[in-house]
Design a protein around this motif. Structure first.
Motif, PDB file in Angstrom:
ATOM      1  N   ASP A  56       0.814  -1.213   0.000  1.00  0.00           N
ATOM      2  CA  ASP A  56       0.000   0.000   0.000  1.00  0.00           C
ATOM      3  C   ASP A  56       0.846   1.261   0.000  1.00  0.00           C
ATOM      4  N   ASP A  57       2.008   1.236   0.677  1.00  0.00           N
ATOM      5  CA  ASP A  57       2.797   2.464   0.810  1.00  0.00           C
ATOM      6  C   ASP A  57       4.271   2.300   0.480  1.00  0.00           C
ATOM      7  N   THR A  58       4.677   1.165  -0.076  1.00  0.00           N
ATOM      8  CA  THR A  58       6.087   0.967  -0.422  1.00  0.00           C
ATOM      9  C   THR A  58       6.231   0.280  -1.769  1.00  0.00           C
ATOM     10  N   VAL A  59       7.371   0.523  -2.373  1.00  0.00           N
ATOM     11  CA  VAL A  59       7.811  -0.229  -3.551  1.00  0.00           C
ATOM     12  C   VAL A  59       9.236  -0.683  -3.276  1.00  0.00           C
ATOM     13  N   THR A  60       9.493  -1.981  -3.384  1.00  0.00           N
ATOM     14  CA  THR A  60      10.823  -2.524  -3.165  1.00  0.00           C
ATOM     15  C   THR A  60      11.338  -3.124  -4.453  1.00  0.00           C
ATOM     16  N   VAL A  61      12.476  -2.631  -4.906  1.00  0.00           N
ATOM     17  CA  VAL A  61      13.101  -3.112  -6.146  1.00  0.00           C
ATOM     18  C   VAL A  61      14.389  -3.829  -5.767  1.00  0.00           C
ATOM     19  N   THR A  62      14.568  -5.049  -6.250  1.00  0.00           N
ATOM     20  CA  THR A  62      15.759  -5.826  -5.906  1.00  0.00           C
ATOM     21  C   THR A  62      16.541  -6.203  -7.153  1.00  0.00           C
ATOM     22  N   ASP A  63      17.823  -6.428  -6.940  1.00  0.00           N
ATOM     23  CA  ASP A  63      18.735  -6.913  -7.993  1.00  0.00           C
ATOM     24  C   ASP A  63      18.657  -6.053  -9.249  1.00  0.00           C
ATOM     25  N   LEU A  64      18.855  -4.749  -9.049  1.00  0.00           N
ATOM     26  CA  LEU A  64      18.880  -3.819 -10.178  1.00  0.00           C
ATOM     27  C   LEU A  64      20.291  -3.789 -10.764  1.00  0.00           C
ATOM     28  N   THR A  65      20.400  -4.173 -12.024  1.00  0.00           N
ATOM     29  CA  THR A  65      21.682  -4.156 -12.732  1.00  0.00           C
ATOM     30  C   THR A  65      21.610  -3.157 -13.868  1.00  0.00           C
ATOM     31  N   LEU A  66      22.608  -2.289 -13.938  1.00  0.00           N
ATOM     32  CA  LEU A  66      22.689  -1.281 -14.989  1.00  0.00           C
ATOM     33  C   LEU A  66      23.979  -1.488 -15.766  1.00  0.00           C
ATOM     34  N   SER A  67      23.875  -1.454 -17.086  1.00  0.00           N
ATOM     35  CA  SER A  67      25.069  -1.615 -17.915  1.00  0.00           C
ATOM     36  C   SER A  67      24.964  -0.714 -19.132  1.00  0.00           C
ATOM     37  N   VAL A  75      30.358   0.026 -18.794  1.00  0.00           N
ATOM     38  CA  VAL A  75      30.170   0.390 -17.392  1.00  0.00           C
ATOM     39  C   VAL A  75      29.045  -0.479 -16.845  1.00  0.00           C
ATOM     40  N   THR A  76      29.290  -1.102 -15.700  1.00  0.00           N
ATOM     41  CA  THR A  76      28.295  -1.994 -15.097  1.00  0.00           C
ATOM     42  C   THR A  76      28.211  -1.742 -13.600  1.00  0.00           C
ATOM     43  N   THR A  77      27.003  -1.778 -13.059  1.00  0.00           N
ATOM     44  CA  THR A  77      26.807  -1.690 -11.615  1.00  0.00           C
ATOM     45  C   THR A  77      25.618  -2.529 -11.212  1.00  0.00           C
ATOM     46  N   ARG A  78      25.586  -2.929  -9.943  1.00  0.00           N
ATOM     47  CA  ARG A  78      24.491  -3.743  -9.422  1.00  0.00           C
ATOM     48  C   ARG A  78      24.125  -3.241  -8.030  1.00  0.00           C
ATOM     49  N   ILE A  79      22.822  -3.011  -7.826  1.00  0.00           N
ATOM     50  CA  ILE A  79      22.289  -2.568  -6.541  1.00  0.00           C
ATOM     51  C   ILE A  79      21.336  -3.645  -6.040  1.00  0.00           C
ATOM     52  N   ASP A  80      21.580  -4.137  -4.843  1.00  0.00           N
ATOM     53  CA  ASP A  80      20.778  -5.249  -4.325  1.00  0.00           C
ATOM     54  C   ASP A  80      19.340  -4.845  -4.043  1.00  0.00           C
ATOM     55  N   ALA A  81      19.127  -3.670  -3.452  1.00  0.00           N
ATOM     56  CA  ALA A  81      17.758  -3.282  -3.087  1.00  0.00           C
ATOM     57  C   ALA A  81      17.605  -1.776  -2.995  1.00  0.00           C
ATOM     58  N   ILE A  82      16.481  -1.264  -3.515  1.00  0.00           N
ATOM     59  CA  ILE A  82      16.063   0.126  -3.352  1.00  0.00           C
ATOM     60  C   ILE A  82      14.632   0.098  -2.843  1.00  0.00           C
ATOM     61  N   VAL A  83      14.334   0.859  -1.783  1.00  0.00           N
ATOM     62  CA  VAL A  83      13.007   0.871  -1.182  1.00  0.00           C
ATOM     63  C   VAL A  83      12.455   2.296  -1.207  1.00  0.00           C
ATOM     64  N   PHE A  84      11.263   2.456  -1.782  1.00  0.00           N
ATOM     65  CA  PHE A  84      10.547   3.730  -1.818  1.00  0.00           C
ATOM     66  C   PHE A  84       9.394   3.631  -0.813  1.00  0.00           C
ATOM     67  N   THR A  85       9.387   4.512   0.188  1.00  0.00           N
ATOM     68  CA  THR A  85       8.397   4.420   1.267  1.00  0.00           C
ATOM     69  C   THR A  85       7.652   5.740   1.415  1.00  0.00           C
TER      70      THR A  85
END
Length: 318
Positions: A56-67, A75-85
């Motif tokens: 209802d009030d959060t979005v959790t994004v996991t295993d975000l890979t950017l290349s 260029v490559t990076t990986r973020i395990d988790a981003i949480v929007f609350t």
């Protein structure tokens, strides 16, 4: 390298953590959707998401890979988790990993780095056409631990970071303003090339650092075509200032060793880029450098109560 031209819009993944474009009401899902629009800079195949979980009030994004890659570099990076609350007051808090890696590889280049942040807090507020990102962190920095296979330890760490990033949507583009301040910036350099007995060791501290910019990004601006930038309506004005700085260094190779210190008082730098000119100015007070070089029987001391530069170059006929 074209890939690095693209990185001007998102020179590191941390840029995505500080600001994006505007949305209507500030909800967790809307903020994440806007971020996804900005991630399009990485291309269709440049973004990979492991999962997206909504409540209802959060979005959790996991295993975000950017290349991002072209013929010259990747260029490559990986973020395990981003949480929007959602905070219940019309704002959204964004949290993410305390560290994430970035790898850069290219022709004759291999660079491994880690972004580290402690106590990072990002609160998003605003309305449909104006977004504000308020950022605080106990510390935020970049560590480089590998350069072309050489043993490397380079750190640039800001302490007690505060800042804001604001966007305002106009009919023909977007205004972007940000201000950043840090109590101190700590610098460490320790490089030991594998193919020699030499080394580069140094450190430093910058006190009361502040940086600010104001820019206008017209719609359709293409940084890969620099010849078109000055006539497009693009403008940039910004700079930084600090209260003082101290550095030490020790450089050695098979033939010579040099050691020294550098101290400065307050300093300021500013730059302006628009359709009429490119201007650059800087000023530093109370500069003092002391060096001992190789087998020289005497030290080298250089000092100046003040030094500076002021340069303006027109880019359009007057």
């Amino acid at each position: 390298m074209n890939v690095f031209h693209k990185l001007k819009g998102a020179v590191s993944v941390s840029a995505l953590m500080i600001g994006t474009s505007a949305a209507a009401d500030v909800t967790a899902l809307q903020v994440w959707e806007i971020w996804q629009e900005d991630l399009e800079i990485y291309g269709v195949d440049g973004t990979s998401i492991g999962s997206q979980v909504e409540t209802d009030d959060t979005v959790t994004v996991t295993d975000l890979t950017l290349s991002m890659s072209d013929d010259d570099a990747s260029v490559t990076t990986r973020i395990d988790a981003i949480v929007f609350t959602e905070n219940g007051d019309g704002t959204v808090t964004v949290t993410m990993d305390e560290s994430y890696p970035i790898s850069i590889k290219g022709d004759g280049l291999s660079l491994g780095m880690t972004v580290r942040q402690s106590g990072m807090n990002i609160v998003v507020s605003g309305d449909e056409d104006n977004f504000v990102y308020d950022v605080t962190a106990d510390s935020y920095g970049i560590e480089i631990d590998e350069v072309d296979g050489d043993e490397t330890d380079i750190k640039l760490i800001t302490n007690n970071l505060t800042g804001s990033y604001e966007t305002a949507t106009q009919d023909d583009g977007r205004e972007i303003n940000y201000n950043i301040a840090a109590d101190t910036i700590d610098i460490l350099v320790d490089i030991k090339p594998t193919d020699s007995e030499g080394y580069i060791v140094g450190g430093g501290k910058i006190d009361m650092f502040e940086m600010r910019t104001a820019s206008f990004m017209p719609d359709g601006l293409d940084f890969e075509k620099p010849e078109e930038i000055f006539g497009s309506g693009f403008s940039f004005e910004g700079g930084y200032n600090f209260a003082g700085a101290n550095y030490v260094f020790d450089v050695s190779d098979s033939d010579m060793n040099s050691t020294g210190t550098i101290q400065t008082g307050n300093g300021v730098l500013s730059a302006v880029v628009d359709g009429q000119k490119i201007a650059y100015s800087g000023n530093t007070k109370d500069f003092a450098m002391a060096m001992q070089v190789g087998e020289l029987p005497f030290p080298i001391d250089i000092s100046a109560s003040e030094y500076g530069i002021n340069l303006t170059m027109p880019v359009a006929a007057s």
